[in-house]
Design an enzyme around this catalytic site. Sequence first.
Site, PDB file in Angstrom:
ATOM      1  CD  GLU A   1      -2.943   0.973   2.341  1.00 47.03           C
ATOM      2  OE1 GLU A   1      -3.657   1.965   2.463  1.00 47.03           O
ATOM      3  OE2 GLU A   1      -2.822   0.068   3.204  1.00 47.03           O
TER       4      GLU A   1
ATOM      5  CG  ASP B   1       5.146   6.898  -6.137  1.00 51.75           C
ATOM      6  OD1 ASP B   1       4.353   6.031  -6.558  1.00 51.75           O
ATOM      7  OD2 ASP B   1       4.764   7.902  -5.517  1.00 51.75           O
TER       8      ASP B   1
ATOM      9  N   GLY C   1      -1.789   5.130 -18.585  1.00 48.62           N
ATOM     10  CA  GLY C   1      -2.109   6.260 -17.709  1.00 48.62           C
ATOM     11  C   GLY C   1      -2.586   7.492 -18.474  1.00 48.62           C
TER      12      GLY C   1
END
Length: 204
Positions: A43, A72, A158
């Site tokens: 998570e 990220d 995306g």
Amino acid sequence: MAGERVRVVLATGNEGKRRELEALLGEDWELVSQGALGVESVEETGATFLDNALLKARHASAATGLPAIADDSGLEVAALDAAPGVHSARYAGVTADDSANNAKLLEALAGLRPAQRGARFRCVMVFVLGPDDPDPLVADCSWDGQIATEARGAQGFGYDPLFIDPASGRHSAELTPQDKNARSHRGQAARALRDQLLARRGAN
Ligand code: ITT
């Protein structure tokens, strides 16, 4: 470790990213994706791209005993005070897919002129030797562009259909994988990380 190809776990559950990273890094490292080793995604509770990249890399490294690479990344839109940022993957909700995220973004920017639609993709990519590595390698890179008023192109993933690359005037989803990697936030970060690793190897 000079000269050897290092076996590294790639800590991503995103297939689009995995393809890009393998094309970028495959020659330098023997990459194994975390899914192939049975590692579930962790998570992403961090407040920054760096926090989340380290979280993913440490999790995959702890689960496999291998060095790990994670990134990220996300889209920062100037008119939205840098949102969706670290929430890019779940901008339209936790179960949102790319098309729901893109639809929400178009709605958020409705009525804004091109000059008000500036945005950048950011990518923070990290390499850890192990889960407790005190000295991770970090690369933080971005790709400036603009959000279009309609989607175009079928490549990538995306927000690529909405992101206009100023150098070519094309939407990111219209670029070949090679052209995207040559200029993208992830391409730049992967090359910077590879250079840092090679420099570290050379120093040992
Ligand atoms: P992992 O955490 O498993 O790597 P993820 O999709 O959750 O996969 P992120 O947390 O880094 O990855 O979120 C990145 C999101 O930002 C991604 O899902 C896209 O919506 C967007 N994004 C990042 N890089 C992109 C790119 O190159 N092209 C288009 N959208 C991108």
